[in-house]
Scaffold this active site. Structure first.
Site, PDB file in Angstrom:
ATOM      1  N   ASP B 223      16.466   4.293   7.961  1.00 32.90           N
ATOM      2  CA  ASP B 223      16.310   6.246   8.567  1.00 32.90           C
ATOM      3  C   ASP B 223      15.467   6.808   8.274  1.00 32.90           C
ATOM      4  O   ASP B 223      15.150   7.717   8.591  1.00 32.90           O
ATOM      5  CB  ASP B 223      18.144   6.396   7.967  1.00 32.90           C
ATOM      6  CG  ASP B 223      17.830   8.159   8.175  1.00 32.90           C
ATOM      7  OD1 ASP B 223      18.298   7.966   9.658  1.00 32.90           O
ATOM      8  OD2 ASP B 223      17.935   9.028   7.336  1.00 32.90           O
ATOM      9  N   LYS B 227      13.171   8.630  11.021  1.00 35.01           N
ATOM     10  CA  LYS B 227      12.461   9.816  10.754  1.00 35.01           C
ATOM     11  C   LYS B 227      11.300  10.204  11.067  1.00 35.01           C
ATOM     12  O   LYS B 227      10.526  10.716  11.337  1.00 35.01           O
ATOM     13  CB  LYS B 227      13.290  10.059  10.108  1.00 35.01           C
ATOM     14  CG  LYS B 227      14.331  10.907  10.372  1.00 35.01           C
ATOM     15  CD  LYS B 227      15.364  11.123   8.759  1.00 35.01           C
ATOM     16  CE  LYS B 227      16.804  11.541   8.725  1.00 35.01           C
ATOM     17  NZ  LYS B 227      17.816  12.105   7.640  1.00 35.01           N
TER      18      LYS B 227
END
Lengths: 342, 342
Positions: B223, B227
């Site tokens: 994750d 980002k």
């Protein structure tokens, strides 16, 4: 392609840093924003005035002033003229107002900006005086003339604060804020943590050009109070005068206080805060003990921080490290671009 | 007064938080921005679809879905139709794409957004997939159709990051950034500092709804890598895939490592960073020992931080505390306002 004439009123550290930044960003502004410009007027405090509707040689103006010359050496330059005549006759679309701050009444900067706006020019400033003393008047005047009055660099140098709320945070209501906004006192307290006495720390801040000869504006919390007033006035839309801020400076802190805090793993910081109330805003500047869990703890030297509580986000904080005249100049450049781009 | 029809594709936690925020801000949008709107379409995963060109009753739709009903109870609602037909027939000017994320290929969100843009609608999303897999295509497509593709809520929820660079920081070149962008691992590491084992900490994060049943996307740093890719792709204009990020998760950290760091007054944090190079961008996600001097030290729980190095400011940091579906919803609302206001 839109072309803008710029007038620089004030050509000190910030004004010259802006001139250098304009030169450096000239190509990028053209390529990214389709924006071209010429500086058609420069007015200095003691080194003359130059006006040329066809555009001045900015590099030459920098060289002259930085070698202690006079702008009268520039072709087409004028004899010194009053600032208001300069504003009216510089053939400019944008006025950069960079004269010295007058905290008591904001003049003559307010009159300079008013004159620019009345003549259909955008006005951009790093001067806190006009915000604290005439923000609502000048903003309404700008709107009536279809131009902008922008002032990003008045708080936290060029870090985006006012433009953040104006653009990136639509429909957000600011409920309160808290931060460290005066870099001189933050530097002084840091030096005291490293063993300096209060007087030694003040002297150091003066030597590196951060503190004034009379440091009381910083030490007594006035500069912080003025910044709190500026933020509350603009972001909360509540006119708040510095005198209405509950203000305590750092003069009462002893080396013993600093050492005691350090022994407990904490630090004294001069914090600023403001909270919206039913009847307006309550605001405060005072030394506060800060622990390492707080984002304020690590804000050292000339860095600054502001934490915003809004009705739409959790807490949003902005931290600025390593400010200087070049970052103030960037705030002015950003205001210029944002005033003219669609 | 400009009036906009909105279509909500996806009506889970974020979509419903957006609906509630739209209701709460309706009057303010009208008064401050002269903006009125109607929600003309809602498509849910399992609770039906409703379309009404005259505007749906949003409060009723929320009640129905939150009491496990079906939108077919709403007058004028439709039988379930394919999402692409929903986008084309919802009579909307703006599509809010809030379907579940697919990290591997960004679909079907990319196709949803493409369809909206091709039909002259603005598209707004909190979905990272389309950024990582199709940012440049979708942005170019939006420009060709004279509309916007905005995605503020894909990184740090509703905290202004993309809009900061788009608006408040004109002519700024991003050289590097560093931060804590994955809240699940930050929460897990904090729980371990308070004595929980790794498994207990993961279980806690799952119980409060932060971590997935399979926590590997967070724990292994995926994750965070996504980002980093999204930020580099948009803010540095260099397409960077998550697989190109040098990635180490927190799975290798033991309770002993955590305790040892604490004894030294430090903390382990999963940090993300990216630096522009001559040939592109190098990026990294890895556990890092952080001391109390760093602004990253005090970023605890589900808070996040990003520090930007640009060519025009010193270091500028943005910190977000207490995020949630309501802050993600605010990013979507801000994108809506910024897409349509002049």
């Amino acid at each position: 392609m839109p072309h803008y004439n710029l007038a620089l009123l004030g050509f000190g550290n910030v004004g010259r840093a802006l001139a250098r930044l304009l030169l450096r960003k000239q190509t990028e502004l053209k390529n990214r924003y389709g924006l071209t410009f010429a500086v058609t007027g420069i007015a200095t405090g003691r080194r003359g005035t130059a006006i040329d509707p066809n555009g001045l040689d900015l590099e030459r103006a920098l060289q002259i002033v930085e070698s202690n010359g006079n702008l009268s050496a520039i072709p087409n330059s004028q004899f010194p003229i009053p600032n208001l005549d300069f504003i009216r006759h510089a053939s400019a679309h944008i006025l950069f107002e960079n004269t010295p701050v007058a905290y008591d009444d904001g003049e003559p900067a307010i009159t300079h900006i008013r004159t620019a706006l009345e003549n259909g020019m955008h006005a951009v400033t790093a001067n806190k005086g006009p915000i604290v003393h005439a923000y609502h008047e000048l903003t309404a005047l700008a709107a009536r003339h279809g131009v902008h009055f922008y002032h990003e660099s008045t708080v936290m140098d060029g870090a985006p604060i006012f433009s953040l709320f104006r653009g990136a945070l639509p429909a957000a209501q600011l409920k309160s804020f808290r931060g460290i906004l005066n870099s001189t006192t933050n530097l002084i307290l840091g030096r005291m943590e490293n063993g300096a006495s209060f007087d030694e720390a003040v002297q150091y801040a003066q030597e590196i050009g951060i503190a004034e000869t009379d440091p009381s504006g910083d030490v007594d919390g006035w500069d912080a109070a003025i910044k709190v007033s500026a933020l509350a006035t603009v972001l909360m839309d509540v006119p708040l005068k510095p005198g209405q801020v509950d203000r305590t400076g750092i003069g009462g802190l002893t080396s013993g206080d600093i050492a005691q805090a350090q022994a407990a793993g904490k630090r004294w910081k001069l914090t600023c805060s403001a909270t919206r109330t039913d009847s307006g805003v309550t605001a405060r500047v005072a030394p506060e003990l800060i622990g390492p869990e707080s984002p304020l703890f690590g804000v050292s030297g000339t860095s600054s921080i502001v934490q915003f509580e809004t009705d739409v986000l959790g807490q949003l904080s902005v931290v600025e490290d390593n400010p200087g005249p070049h970052t103030t100049a960037y705030g002015l450049l950003a205001d210029f671009v944002n005033a003219v781009r669609i």
